[in-house]
Scaffold this active site. Sequence first.
Site, PDB file in Angstrom:
ATOM      1  N   ASP A   1      34.807  39.080  38.997  1.00 38.42           N
ATOM      2  CA  ASP A   1      35.448  39.108  37.680  1.00 38.42           C
ATOM      3  C   ASP A   1      35.847  40.549  37.361  1.00 38.42           C
ATOM      4  O   ASP A   1      35.866  41.395  38.251  1.00 38.42           O
ATOM      5  CB  ASP A   1      34.550  38.472  36.606  1.00 38.42           C
ATOM      6  CG  ASP A   1      33.253  39.251  36.359  1.00 38.42           C
ATOM      7  OD1 ASP A   1      33.119  40.387  36.869  1.00 38.42           O
ATOM      8  OD2 ASP A   1      32.370  38.734  35.641  1.00 38.42           O
TER       9      ASP A   1
ATOM     10  N   HIS B   1      32.338  42.678  38.017  1.00 36.64           N
ATOM     11  CA  HIS B   1      31.224  42.405  38.927  1.00 36.64           C
ATOM     12  C   HIS B   1      31.695  42.065  40.333  1.00 36.64           C
ATOM     13  O   HIS B   1      32.663  41.329  40.500  1.00 36.64           O
ATOM     14  CB  HIS B   1      30.374  41.250  38.376  1.00 36.64           C
ATOM     15  CG  HIS B   1      29.862  41.530  36.999  1.00 36.64           C
ATOM     16  ND1 HIS B   1      30.512  41.082  35.865  1.00 36.64           N
ATOM     17  CD2 HIS B   1      28.800  42.248  36.586  1.00 36.64           C
ATOM     18  CE1 HIS B   1      29.854  41.519  34.801  1.00 36.64           C
ATOM     19  NE2 HIS B   1      28.810  42.220  35.199  1.00 36.64           N
TER      20      HIS B   1
ATOM     21  N   SER C   1      23.942  43.598  33.723  1.00 37.14           N
ATOM     22  CA  SER C   1      24.517  42.346  34.231  1.00 37.14           C
ATOM     23  C   SER C   1      24.632  42.297  35.751  1.00 37.14           C
ATOM     24  O   SER C   1      24.740  41.214  36.327  1.00 37.14           O
ATOM     25  CB  SER C   1      25.909  42.122  33.631  1.00 37.14           C
ATOM     26  OG  SER C   1      26.762  43.207  33.952  1.00 37.14           O
TER      27      SER C   1
END
Length: 353
Positions: free
Chosen positions: A316, A319, A26
């Site tokens: 978040d 990240h 991600s």
Amino acid sequence: VVAVVVGFLFCSADAANRAFFVFGDSLVDNGNNNFLLTTARADNVPYGIDYPTHRPTGRFSNGYNIPDLISQELGGESTLAYLDPHLKGSKLLIGANFASAGVGILNDTGFQFANIIRVHKQLHFFKEYQCKVAALIGKDAAEKLVNDGLVLISLGGNDFVNNYFLAPVTLRRLQYDVLDFSQLLVSEYHNILRTLYDLGARRVLVTGAGPLGCVPAELAMRSPDGRCAEEVQQASSLYNKLLVEMILGLNKEVGSDVFVAVNAQGMQNDFIDNPRAFGFVTSKVACCGQGPYNGVGLCTGASNLCTDRDKYAFWDAFHPSEKANRIIVKTIFTGGDEYMIPMNLTTIMHLDS
């Protein structure tokens, strides 16, 4: 400073035509998971709030992610997600992003996210991509495009946070202590990188695990006092050390500095340890989330949301913010050998021009 600026300008002219390929998780996914039935996705507001369209793109960021910023620095446009229907014709020549949020080095990592593009499948897609390019420009030109291309791969973090340390007791923790688990990961990673080499990759940036014990999700779960979770942070350090040794060994095996270790943990520790020096007000609390440190659960439209994203090191629970990504990318280009082993990206561009 002047030398650095010249270096940037110097490599932009040559590098804009260089294909760029991205693999991993991600941290580098440009939206592949938008096209999959999975819970590991970033296609809801407020993701993308600072992206030019101000809309979610599938990037796990408030704006640009690391591959976007590398592309910009090279003077090219961002590569499209491989599953994006717009990736066809001349767009293929820019490269492709095969990354998928939730994946790890091991096949059982990310099982809870259901349908994600595991690494062997990403490599399969890379072969498929090469066939498409060969059909477009011929086999020899396609081979040259890949050989001359730049590759970024980001793996390992999920194997710890979404596998080994996912719960107080996990199958992998029963099977392995941290050292043995790290060795397992690095030996599997060796095979992945070797496959990339066999598929034609000749310049590969390999990011180690980030400061896993310091991300808001781990603070929320493990830290009563706001200090980084020691066990997880040490696991990350141990794995990264083994990864660098493996990469240097692999370069000897192939007889050239094909693989470059990117010390993502070191780069981020700098602003985690001293956020104010980098213009952040906090490196502990995520901009978007809920619970302690905004580190519990996903970032959604119902989450707490900070007003100035540039003041937060983390967007978040897991990240970095776009601003933190910019610091990371700057270090990839100009960092010394405590961050980039055996050389930084500006040096690579000089060598390859």
